[in-house]
Write a protein that holds these residues in place. Structure first.
Motif, PDB file in Angstrom:
ATOM      1  N   VAL A 197       0.863  -1.185   0.000  1.00  0.00           N
ATOM      2  CA  VAL A 197       0.000   0.000   0.000  1.00  0.00           C
ATOM      3  C   VAL A 197       0.899   1.235   0.000  1.00  0.00           C
ATOM      4  CG1 VAL A 197      -1.742   1.312   1.252  1.00  0.00           C
ATOM      5  CG2 VAL A 197      -1.837  -1.199   1.236  1.00  0.00           C
ATOM      6  N   VAL A 198       0.727   2.089  -1.023  1.00  0.00           N
ATOM      7  CA  VAL A 198       1.541   3.311  -1.151  1.00  0.00           C
ATOM      8  C   VAL A 198       0.594   4.489  -1.378  1.00  0.00           C
ATOM      9  CG1 VAL A 198       3.475   4.393  -2.351  1.00  0.00           C
ATOM     10  CG2 VAL A 198       3.359   1.899  -2.193  1.00  0.00           C
ATOM     11  N   PRO A 199       0.034   5.038  -0.317  1.00  0.00           N
ATOM     12  CA  PRO A 199      -1.000   6.071  -0.464  1.00  0.00           C
ATOM     13  C   PRO A 199      -0.571   7.306  -1.253  1.00  0.00           C
ATOM     14  CG  PRO A 199      -0.923   5.246   1.786  1.00  0.00           C
ATOM     15  CD  PRO A 199       0.284   4.697   1.086  1.00  0.00           C
ATOM     16  N   ASP A 200       0.735   7.597  -1.292  1.00  0.00           N
ATOM     17  CA  ASP A 200       1.183   8.797  -2.001  1.00  0.00           C
ATOM     18  C   ASP A 200       1.670   8.496  -3.418  1.00  0.00           C
ATOM     19  OD1 ASP A 200       3.446   7.421  -1.251  1.00  0.00           O
ATOM     20  OD2 ASP A 200       4.530   9.188  -0.496  1.00  0.00           O
ATOM     21  N   ALA A 201       1.422   7.281  -3.932  1.00  0.00           N
ATOM     22  CA  ALA A 201       1.837   6.954  -5.304  1.00  0.00           C
ATOM     23  C   ALA A 201       1.090   7.856  -6.282  1.00  0.00           C
ATOM     24  CB  ALA A 201       1.550   5.488  -5.611  1.00  0.00           C
ATOM     25  N   PRO A 202       1.822   8.604  -7.124  1.00  0.00           N
ATOM     26  CA  PRO A 202       1.176   9.609  -7.980  1.00  0.00           C
ATOM     27  C   PRO A 202       0.667   9.025  -9.300  1.00  0.00           C
ATOM     28  CG  PRO A 202       3.544   9.751  -8.238  1.00  0.00           C
ATOM     29  CD  PRO A 202       3.302   8.678  -7.204  1.00  0.00           C
ATOM     30  N   GLN A 203      -0.300   9.710  -9.865  1.00  0.00           N
ATOM     31  CA  GLN A 203      -0.792   9.375 -11.200  1.00  0.00           C
ATOM     32  C   GLN A 203       0.038  10.116 -12.233  1.00  0.00           C
ATOM     33  OE1 GLN A 203      -5.035   9.655 -11.586  1.00  0.00           O
ATOM     34  NE2 GLN A 203      -4.976   9.928 -13.812  1.00  0.00           N
ATOM     35  N   HIS A 204       0.367   9.429 -13.334  1.00  0.00           N
ATOM     36  CA  HIS A 204       1.186  10.034 -14.392  1.00  0.00           C
ATOM     37  C   HIS A 204       0.328  10.852 -15.349  1.00  0.00           C
ATOM     38  CE1 HIS A 204       4.914   7.691 -13.668  1.00  0.00           C
ATOM     39  NE2 HIS A 204       4.087   6.744 -13.276  1.00  0.00           N
ATOM     40  N   ASP A 205       0.899  11.906 -15.890  1.00  0.00           N
ATOM     41  CA  ASP A 205       0.331  12.517 -17.078  1.00  0.00           C
ATOM     42  C   ASP A 205       0.480  11.523 -18.227  1.00  0.00           C
ATOM     43  OD1 ASP A 205      -0.317  14.898 -15.810  1.00  0.00           O
ATOM     44  OD2 ASP A 205       1.627  15.831 -16.289  1.00  0.00           O
ATOM     45  N   ILE A 206      -0.446  11.551 -19.155  1.00  0.00           N
ATOM     46  CA  ILE A 206      -0.407  10.611 -20.277  1.00  0.00           C
ATOM     47  C   ILE A 206       0.926  10.705 -21.020  1.00  0.00           C
ATOM     48  CG2 ILE A 206      -1.484   9.961 -22.463  1.00  0.00           C
ATOM     49  CD1 ILE A 206      -3.205   9.352 -20.083  1.00  0.00           C
ATOM     50  N   ARG A 207       1.440  11.904 -21.204  1.00  0.00           N
ATOM     51  CA  ARG A 207       2.673  12.093 -21.976  1.00  0.00           C
ATOM     52  C   ARG A 207       3.882  11.451 -21.296  1.00  0.00           C
ATOM     53  NH1 ARG A 207       3.780  18.597 -20.967  1.00  0.00           N
ATOM     54  NH2 ARG A 207       4.069  18.459 -18.690  1.00  0.00           N
ATOM     55  N   ASP A 208       3.788  11.201 -20.003  1.00  0.00           N
ATOM     56  CA  ASP A 208       4.916  10.650 -19.266  1.00  0.00           C
ATOM     57  C   ASP A 208       4.870   9.131 -19.134  1.00  0.00           C
ATOM     58  OD1 ASP A 208       5.922  13.218 -18.827  1.00  0.00           O
ATOM     59  OD2 ASP A 208       4.715  13.465 -17.008  1.00  0.00           O
ATOM     60  N   LEU A 209       3.835   8.500 -19.658  1.00  0.00           N
ATOM     61  CA  LEU A 209       3.716   7.049 -19.538  1.00  0.00           C
ATOM     62  C   LEU A 209       4.631   6.339 -20.531  1.00  0.00           C
ATOM     63  CD1 LEU A 209      -0.166   6.700 -19.259  1.00  0.00           C
ATOM     64  CD2 LEU A 209       1.501   6.203 -17.455  1.00  0.00           C
ATOM     65  N   PRO A 210       5.256   5.222 -20.135  1.00  0.00           N
ATOM     66  CA  PRO A 210       6.035   4.429 -21.088  1.00  0.00           C
ATOM     67  C   PRO A 210       5.140   3.922 -22.211  1.00  0.00           C
ATOM     68  CG  PRO A 210       6.479   3.755 -18.814  1.00  0.00           C
ATOM     69  CD  PRO A 210       5.298   4.681 -18.769  1.00  0.00           C
ATOM     70  N   ASP A 211       5.719   3.768 -23.383  1.00  0.00           N
ATOM     71  CA  ASP A 211       4.940   3.348 -24.547  1.00  0.00           C
ATOM     72  C   ASP A 211       4.191   2.042 -24.296  1.00  0.00           C
ATOM     73  OD1 ASP A 211       5.962   5.552 -25.828  1.00  0.00           O
ATOM     74  OD2 ASP A 211       7.506   4.433 -26.920  1.00  0.00           O
ATOM     75  N   GLU A 212       4.861   1.081 -23.626  1.00  0.00           N
ATOM     76  CA  GLU A 212       4.267  -0.241 -23.452  1.00  0.00           C
ATOM     77  C   GLU A 212       3.102  -0.255 -22.474  1.00  0.00           C
ATOM     78  OE1 GLU A 212       7.861   0.021 -20.654  1.00  0.00           O
ATOM     79  OE2 GLU A 212       7.342   0.614 -22.715  1.00  0.00           O
ATOM     80  N   VAL A 213       2.906   0.837 -21.740  1.00  0.00           N
ATOM     81  CA  VAL A 213       1.816   0.925 -20.766  1.00  0.00           C
ATOM     82  C   VAL A 213       0.533   1.462 -21.409  1.00  0.00           C
ATOM     83  CG1 VAL A 213       1.097   2.118 -18.643  1.00  0.00           C
ATOM     84  CG2 VAL A 213       3.383   1.135 -18.801  1.00  0.00           C
ATOM     85  N   LEU A 214       0.654   2.147 -22.530  1.00  0.00           N
ATOM     86  CA  LEU A 214      -0.483   2.836 -23.129  1.00  0.00           C
ATOM     87  C   LEU A 214      -1.632   1.898 -23.473  1.00  0.00           C
ATOM     88  CD1 LEU A 214       1.386   5.335 -25.492  1.00  0.00           C
ATOM     89  CD2 LEU A 214       0.311   5.825 -23.282  1.00  0.00           C
TER      90      LEU A 214
END
Length: 270
Positions: free
Chosen positions: A85-102
């Motif tokens: 559990v990592v309550p402060d884990a941030p959400q990425h902007d779409i532009r910052d996501l690795p290609d393979e995650v899209l």
């Protein structure tokens, strides 16, 4: 701790039938094996392994005419810790996501994002992005769906589960994944073993389990909308866009599941 796990499945085929099997544990857990984990067949047949596009260890077989029994049994080391559990884990902007995650932002067979986008933003648009938003989604799905083995439906999509408000673990996962994707959070479907370890045992027969992972702060984290609490002893088998990608078997011809037994339990010493 040590976990003993495995299964016995049997399929009846009226004639030789090609099949794809996703029945091995995930390569990421093979280093934890204390015994071999191999697929065993009760009759001679043609079989060979491969890695699919998601990195899952799969097998191809030609099941002969008649009944074919497939089984495996193994012991695995597990750290015995609950899901991180990592309550402060941030959400990425779409532009910052690795290609393979899209790909895990897109709609798929059971994750019909186009039908749930408006609902997702109305329910979760006010929540803080990141871990808290995913947890809010899990809370909603956990309260929305009533677990019922008798209501399993292999054709039910996430939108269908939201309307019908009933289903099994795959329905919880599909709805949560879809809502996450609608909120621009990459989410992928997971299947594997999850025994009654660290929780009171239930009377239902043991089955494989479905949960999901989200990509936050550069890592994939486990969430489980059905149980909605960190659990101990998950053994991952496969990941994909939804249940289509990780089906136990995909049959290219007529086939009937004739036997289904799953075991996963902590090894205790007297």
């Amino acid at each position: 701790m040590k976990i003993s796990a495995g299964f016995t499945l049997a399929y009846d085929c009226p004639k030789p039938t090609p099949m794809l099997l996703v029945l091995n544990i995930h390569p990421s857990r093979r280093a934890d094996l204390l015994t071999d984990q191999v697929l065993e067949f009760d009759r001679p047949l043609e079989a060979w392994g491969y890695l699919d596009g998601f990195g899952n260890a799969c097998a191809r077989i030609i099941a002969p005419e008649g009944r074919t029994t497939i089984s495996t049994a193994f012991t695995l080391y597990d750290g015995g810790l609950p899901d991180v559990v990592v309550p402060d884990a941030p959400q990425h902007d779409i532009r910052d996501l690795p290609d393979e995650v899209l790909v895990f932002l897109l709609g798929s067979r059971y994750c019909d994002t186009d039908r749930l986008a408006d609902l997702a933003w109305s329910l979760f648009g006010h929540t803080p992005p990141g871990w808290g938003r995913v947890q809010a989604i899990c809370d909603y799905v956990h309260a929305r769906i009533a677990f019922n083995y008798q209501k399993a439906d292999a054709t039910r999509s996430a939108a269908g589960a939201n309307v019908e408000q009933t289903g099994v673990c795959r329905d919880f996962a599909h709805l949560a994944i879809t809502l996450c994707r609608c909120m621009n959070i990459p989410a992928r479907y997971c299947t594997g073993y999850l025994g009654d370890i660290g929780v009171p045992p239930v009377d239902d027969p043991m089955d494989f389990s479905a949960w999901f992972e989200v990509y936050l702060g550069g890592h994939w984290y486990t969430f489980d909308a059905r149980h909605n609490r960190p659990r101990i002893g998950r053994i991952l088998m496969a990941v994909g866009r939804d249940a289509t990608d990780v089906a136990l078997s995909t049959n290219f011809g007529a086939s009937t599941l004739a036997r289904f037994e799953v075991v996963t339990e902590e090894v205790t010493t007297a």
